[in-house]
Structures are given as structure tokens and as C-alpha cells.
Design a protein around this motif. Structure first.
Motif, PDB file in Angstrom:
ATOM      1  N   SER A  81     -13.426  36.694 -81.416  1.00  0.00           N
ATOM      2  CA  SER A  81     -12.258  37.356 -82.001  1.00  0.00           C
ATOM      3  C   SER A  81     -11.666  38.287 -80.951  1.00  0.00           C
ATOM      4  O   SER A  81     -12.362  39.158 -80.427  1.00  0.00           O
ATOM      5  CB  SER A  81     -12.651  38.159 -83.242  1.00  0.00           C
ATOM      6  OG  SER A  81     -13.137  37.333 -84.274  1.00  0.00           O
ATOM      7  N   PRO A 108      -7.229  28.866 -76.857  1.00  0.00           N
ATOM      8  CA  PRO A 108      -7.262  29.705 -78.062  1.00  0.00           C
ATOM      9  C   PRO A 108      -8.684  30.080 -78.487  1.00  0.00           C
ATOM     10  O   PRO A 108      -9.583  29.235 -78.508  1.00  0.00           O
ATOM     11  CB  PRO A 108      -6.600  28.812 -79.125  1.00  0.00           C
ATOM     12  CG  PRO A 108      -5.794  27.825 -78.345  1.00  0.00           C
ATOM     13  CD  PRO A 108      -6.568  27.582 -77.090  1.00  0.00           C
ATOM     14  N   GLU A 160      -9.993  33.595 -83.205  1.00  0.00           N
ATOM     15  CA  GLU A 160      -8.881  34.300 -83.849  1.00  0.00           C
ATOM     16  C   GLU A 160      -8.360  35.380 -82.917  1.00  0.00           C
ATOM     17  O   GLU A 160      -9.073  35.875 -82.043  1.00  0.00           O
ATOM     18  CB  GLU A 160      -9.315  34.922 -85.192  1.00  0.00           C
ATOM     19  CG  GLU A 160     -10.379  35.995 -85.066  1.00  0.00           C
ATOM     20  CD  GLU A 160     -10.837  36.536 -86.410  1.00  0.00           C
ATOM     21  OE1 GLU A 160     -10.193  36.261 -87.426  1.00  0.00           O
ATOM     22  OE2 GLU A 160     -11.871  37.248 -86.438  1.00  0.00           O
ATOM     23  N   ILE A 161      -7.096  35.732 -83.104  1.00  0.00           N
ATOM     24  CA  ILE A 161      -6.467  36.854 -82.404  1.00  0.00           C
ATOM     25  C   ILE A 161      -5.914  37.786 -83.468  1.00  0.00           C
ATOM     26  O   ILE A 161      -5.170  37.354 -84.356  1.00  0.00           O
ATOM     27  CB  ILE A 161      -5.321  36.383 -81.482  1.00  0.00           C
ATOM     28  CG1 ILE A 161      -5.857  35.423 -80.408  1.00  0.00           C
ATOM     29  CG2 ILE A 161      -4.635  37.576 -80.823  1.00  0.00           C
ATOM     30  CD1 ILE A 161      -4.758  34.792 -79.557  1.00  0.00           C
ATOM     31  N   ILE A 162      -6.277  39.051 -83.374  1.00  0.00           N
ATOM     32  CA  ILE A 162      -5.816  40.044 -84.344  1.00  0.00           C
ATOM     33  C   ILE A 162      -5.024  41.121 -83.606  1.00  0.00           C
ATOM     34  O   ILE A 162      -5.567  41.803 -82.734  1.00  0.00           O
ATOM     35  CB  ILE A 162      -6.982  40.682 -85.115  1.00  0.00           C
ATOM     36  CG1 ILE A 162      -7.834  39.613 -85.791  1.00  0.00           C
ATOM     37  CG2 ILE A 162      -6.457  41.683 -86.139  1.00  0.00           C
ATOM     38  CD1 ILE A 162      -9.057  40.171 -86.514  1.00  0.00           C
ATOM     39  N   ILE A 163      -3.755  41.257 -83.955  1.00  0.00           N
ATOM     40  CA  ILE A 163      -2.915  42.333 -83.432  1.00  0.00           C
ATOM     41  C   ILE A 163      -2.997  43.493 -84.419  1.00  0.00           C
ATOM     42  O   ILE A 163      -2.600  43.361 -85.582  1.00  0.00           O
ATOM     43  CB  ILE A 163      -1.449  41.885 -83.283  1.00  0.00           C
ATOM     44  CG1 ILE A 163      -1.346  40.638 -82.394  1.00  0.00           C
ATOM     45  CG2 ILE A 163      -0.587  43.024 -82.750  1.00  0.00           C
ATOM     46  CD1 ILE A 163      -1.732  40.864 -80.961  1.00  0.00           C
ATOM     47  N   ALA A 223       4.510  38.692 -82.076  1.00  0.00           N
ATOM     48  CA  ALA A 223       3.153  38.260 -82.406  1.00  0.00           C
ATOM     49  C   ALA A 223       3.154  37.312 -83.596  1.00  0.00           C
ATOM     50  O   ALA A 223       2.442  36.301 -83.608  1.00  0.00           O
ATOM     51  CB  ALA A 223       2.282  39.475 -82.696  1.00  0.00           C
ATOM     52  N   LEU A 252      -3.440  31.974 -75.631  1.00  0.00           N
ATOM     53  CA  LEU A 252      -3.281  30.723 -76.368  1.00  0.00           C
ATOM     54  C   LEU A 252      -3.393  29.484 -75.489  1.00  0.00           C
ATOM     55  O   LEU A 252      -3.364  28.363 -75.985  1.00  0.00           O
ATOM     56  CB  LEU A 252      -1.941  30.733 -77.110  1.00  0.00           C
ATOM     57  CG  LEU A 252      -1.873  31.753 -78.256  1.00  0.00           C
ATOM     58  CD1 LEU A 252      -0.477  31.824 -78.843  1.00  0.00           C
ATOM     59  CD2 LEU A 252      -2.899  31.430 -79.340  1.00  0.00           C
ATOM     60  N   VAL A 298      -0.264  34.410 -84.556  1.00  0.00           N
ATOM     61  CA  VAL A 298      -1.519  35.157 -84.606  1.00  0.00           C
ATOM     62  C   VAL A 298      -1.475  36.142 -85.774  1.00  0.00           C
ATOM     63  O   VAL A 298      -0.419  36.436 -86.342  1.00  0.00           O
ATOM     64  CB  VAL A 298      -1.784  35.903 -83.286  1.00  0.00           C
ATOM     65  CG1 VAL A 298      -1.788  34.921 -82.122  1.00  0.00           C
ATOM     66  CG2 VAL A 298      -0.743  36.995 -83.045  1.00  0.00           C
ATOM     67  N   ARG A 299      -2.617  36.665 -86.117  1.00  0.00           N
ATOM     68  CA  ARG A 299      -2.707  37.577 -87.255  1.00  0.00           C
ATOM     69  C   ARG A 299      -2.236  38.968 -86.850  1.00  0.00           C
ATOM     70  O   ARG A 299      -2.650  39.501 -85.816  1.00  0.00           O
ATOM     71  CB  ARG A 299      -4.158  37.646 -87.745  1.00  0.00           C
ATOM     72  CG  ARG A 299      -4.352  38.476 -89.005  1.00  0.00           C
ATOM     73  CD  ARG A 299      -5.803  38.428 -89.448  1.00  0.00           C
ATOM     74  NE  ARG A 299      -6.008  39.158 -90.681  1.00  0.00           N
ATOM     75  CZ  ARG A 299      -7.202  39.327 -91.252  1.00  0.00           C
ATOM     76  NH1 ARG A 299      -8.284  38.805 -90.698  1.00  0.00           N
ATOM     77  NH2 ARG A 299      -7.309  40.008 -92.375  1.00  0.00           N
ATOM     78  N   LEU A 336      -0.178  36.991 -75.085  1.00  0.00           N
ATOM     79  CA  LEU A 336      -0.448  35.934 -76.063  1.00  0.00           C
ATOM     80  C   LEU A 336      -0.315  34.553 -75.445  1.00  0.00           C
ATOM     81  O   LEU A 336      -1.074  33.629 -75.781  1.00  0.00           O
ATOM     82  CB  LEU A 336       0.490  36.079 -77.259  1.00  0.00           C
ATOM     83  CG  LEU A 336       0.225  37.301 -78.152  1.00  0.00           C
ATOM     84  CD1 LEU A 336       1.243  37.366 -79.279  1.00  0.00           C
ATOM     85  CD2 LEU A 336      -1.194  37.268 -78.712  1.00  0.00           C
TER      86      LEU A 336
END
Length: 382
Positions: free
Chosen positions: A160, A183, A186-189, A202, A180, A207-208, A176
Motif C-alpha cells: 500500500s 501498480p 493500492e495507492i491512497i492519497i 488523483a 502506475l 487511485v483512492r 502517480l
């Protein structure tokens, strides 16, 4: 998620407790002792309960798909059952959990045969124990089992990536795009209230994006609480990790005893003082094992939660966490570099920025409150 009071113990065969600690780091290592597998399992269970454990879960090392959620599920099963087994595909079991000693399930068992689980269940029934079963999983017994085992290990090493942002529209798209290319899980901003296009960029990248109170440590802690990857990578929005960042994180964190890691520091652009700044950072990492957040810090999610995350400070939160991590094991710096923007050096001036860093460090080690250290960071730009 595992309960904070859960303790880990490694039972060794063919080595001493001292050798185990040298190999694995600061972990409770003990020798299995004598007898067949049943006798050794029973001895481990008896000792754990004698040491004050309320529930005991034992797993082997030949089932690569065992992960934290599965172990949590085993402990949850023991809230309503006396015993829990994790059936293996070959007729044995990869996990056994108990609420109290039950020596009958470890005696007169044909260990290594296809009837191990059935015989253990019969012994449990004879003791009047209520049994819960987990999902069946394959273990590793022959070379033919290795491909599935390797696939399970790959799944387990999920990553993550957590990025705290505040008006980072200029940088976030570049970061990003890099992430990516390979990938992660997950990617959390974690956005602290941007008024520019940061969140829109974003979101468009798929991404989240979560909104949190302003403050880098708060933003990262909130995102980490939502993360589901085994590994956490904390990145500043203006720091580009190497192309193979996921592989680098996995290699470093799988080294025995490692508590955390970071990428090698490198400044982007053509700042004249870059070679000197980079050399000083490399010296700090090599001699003191103290990387900072602008190098990209990565850590196992379980260790991060065990430590309670970043301190809720407006400054020096990364330094404080790294110092706590070092008590658990080495914080390793990868040979691969992360490119960091030189904007703070360009904005603040090379000499003033360097002096600011030294003043903040001195204040930290003199136990000056972090809110005052944050003021030092702002006034040195005047």
C-alpha cells in the motif's frame, strides 16, 4: 487485525535460542525440545499457557498463504470454540489453536500421514472439545507444491502506497504516473484540504483519495489505518521512487530482523550543492541508520500498528518513528535511489536550509516541544 497484546514466539529445531535471535532479530526464540512432533507441540502449548497466554495458536512454516487476517480469524474462532484447526490439503493441518491445554490431540497421532487431521479431530471429540475449522489451504511437501507456494508469497507481499498531500497538483501527476507503471496493491492519497487540483488529478488517475485533517502525521496515520497491504510505503508527493520500487520494498523488508527501510536519497534537477547534500545524507544513513521521510519510508503494516504509527507532531514525526523502529531492528537503506525535489533548498536557500535542519535536530534532541520546532521551520525562511 491482530490484537495489540498478541505475542510472537519462534520454536526452533536444530539451533539454539541465541542463534535464532542472531538470525531473526529481537524475537522470542526457544528450542522445541525432544520427542516427536506431538510431544514438542504439547510442550510449546503448556509453556505458553504457563507464561500467561489466554489463547495459543501454533502454525508451521510450510504454508506460505498464512497471513495476518487468517491468524486473526483463528483467534476469533477461539472466542466461541475450544479448539481451531486449519486443514491442510494433504490431510494434516497447518494451524492449531487452543483455549487451554489439550494433550490428547497430540498423542497417538500418525504424524506425516494423511489421517493427521481426522485423528486429531477424533481425539478432540473424545475430550469433549468444541472444534472450529478454518479454510483448507495447501502446504509445501513436494517440489510440485512450489509454484503454488511462490504464488502465495507474491500475494502476501502486497504493498500500500500512502501519499500525504496539500496543494500538490504540480507534483502528484508525475508521481502517480511513475507508481502506475508498476501498480501496487493500492495507492491512497491522504489529502489535508487542498484547494488546487490535487484531488481531481488523483481521482482521474483512479487511485483512492481520502480527506483528513491537515497535518502530515495525521494524514499518514489515517490512511495507514485504512490500508490493506502487508507493506506500507509512505511517500512525499514530490519524491519519485525507483521504477522497481515494489521489488525493492519486498527485498528489504524480507531481510531477517529488518524493522523498516528507505530508498537512497538523490536530489532531482541540477542544484549546484546536490552532491554535497546527498553525501551528507548518505553518511547519516550509513553511519546512523537514520533515513528521513523524503527518502520514502517503508515498513510492515503490523509493525507500524504495533508502534502506534507516527506521533501526532507538526514536525520531526519521521525522525521519531525511525528512532523507535531502530529499537526493533535495523532500518535499512536500499541502493536504489528515490528522486526528491530540491524545492525546499531552492526556496529557502542552501545555507539557510542546512542551518534550519541542524537547529531543528538540536531542538529535537533537547526535547523541545514539536510545536516550537515547527515554528523554527517557518521562521528560518524569513
Amino acid at each position: 487485525m491482530m490484537h495489540p497484546g498478541t505475542r510472537l514466539q519462534i520454536r526452533l529445531e536444530g539451533g539454539t535460542a541465541v542463534e535464532g535471535k542472531i538470525w531473526l532479530g529481537d524475537i522470542d526464540c526457544r528450542v522445541q525440545g525432544n520427542g516427536d512432533l506431538g510431544a514438542r507441540l504439547h510442550a510449546a502449548v503448556e509453556q505458553a499457557f504457563a507464561d500467561g497466554a489466554r489463547r495459543v495458536v501454533i502454525t508451521g512454516t510450510d504454508c506460505p498463504s498464512i497471513d495476518e487476517p487468517l491468524l486473526a480469524k483463528a483467534f476469533q474462532a477461539l472466542e466461541r470454540a475450544d479448539l481451531v484447526f486449519g486443514p491442510a490439503a494433504d490431510g494434516g493441518y497447518y494451524l492449531v489453536g487452543l483455549n487451554k491445554p489439550c494433550p490428547g490431540i497430540f498423542t497417538n497421532i500418525e504424524w506425516g500421514g494423511p489421517q493427521v487431521l481426522n485423528q486429531s479431530l477424533a481425539a478432540a471429540a473424545a475430550c469433549g472439545a468444541h472444534v472450529a475449522l478454518l479454510d483448507a489451504r495447501p502446504d509445501v511437501d513436494t517440489p510440485d507444491d512450489l509454484p503454488a507456494a511462490n504464488a502465495a508469497l507474491t500475494v502476501g507481499n502486497s504493498l500500500s502506497v500512502i501519499i500525504p498531500t496539500l496543494n500538490e497538483a504540480t507534483w502528484i501527476s508525475i508521481l502517480l504516473e511513475r507508481l502506475l507503471e508498476s501498480p501496487p496493491h493500492e495507492i491512497i492519497i491522504a489529502d489535508g484540504g487542498s484547494t488546487d487540483q490535487t484531488k481531481a488529478i488523483a481521482g482521474k488517475a483512479g487511485v483512492r483519495v481520502i480527506e483528513t485533517p491537515k497535518g502530515r502525521s495525521t494524514q499518514m496515520n489515517v490512511a495507514a489505518a485504512m490500508a490493506t497491504g502487508e507493506f506500507l510505503l509512505f511517500l512525499h508527493a514530490d519524491t519519485l521512487p525507483p521504477l522497481d520500487y515494489g521489488e525493492v520494498v519486498g527485498r528489504i523488508l524480507q531481510k531477517p530482523g529488518t524493522s523498516a527501510g528507505a530508498f537512497r536519497f538523490q536530489l532531482a534537477g541540477d542544484l549546484a550543492a546536490a552532491p554535497l547534500i546527498e553525501s551528507l545524507v548518505h553518511l547519516r544513513c550509513d553511519l546512523l541508520g537514520m533515513p528521513y521521510g523524503d527518502q520514502g519510508l517503508f515498513i510492515r503494516r503490523s509493525i507500524f500498528r504495533h508502534l502506534g504509527g507516527f506521533p501526532d507532531w507538526p514536525a520531526m514525526e519521521d525522525l521519531h518513528l525511525v528512532r523507535r523502529l531502530k529499537r526493533l531492528g535495523p532500518v535499512r537503506t536500499a541502493p536504489q535511489a528515490a528522486l526528491t525535489s530540491p524545492r525546499r533548498w531552492e526556496t529557502g536557500g542552501i545555507v539557510r536550509t542546512f542551518l534550519r535542519h541542524q537547529l531543528m535536530l538540536a531542538a529535537y534532541f533537547l526535547s523541545v516541544p514539536p510545536r516550537w520546532i515547527a515554528r523554527v521551520r517557518s521562521i528560518t525562511y524569513l
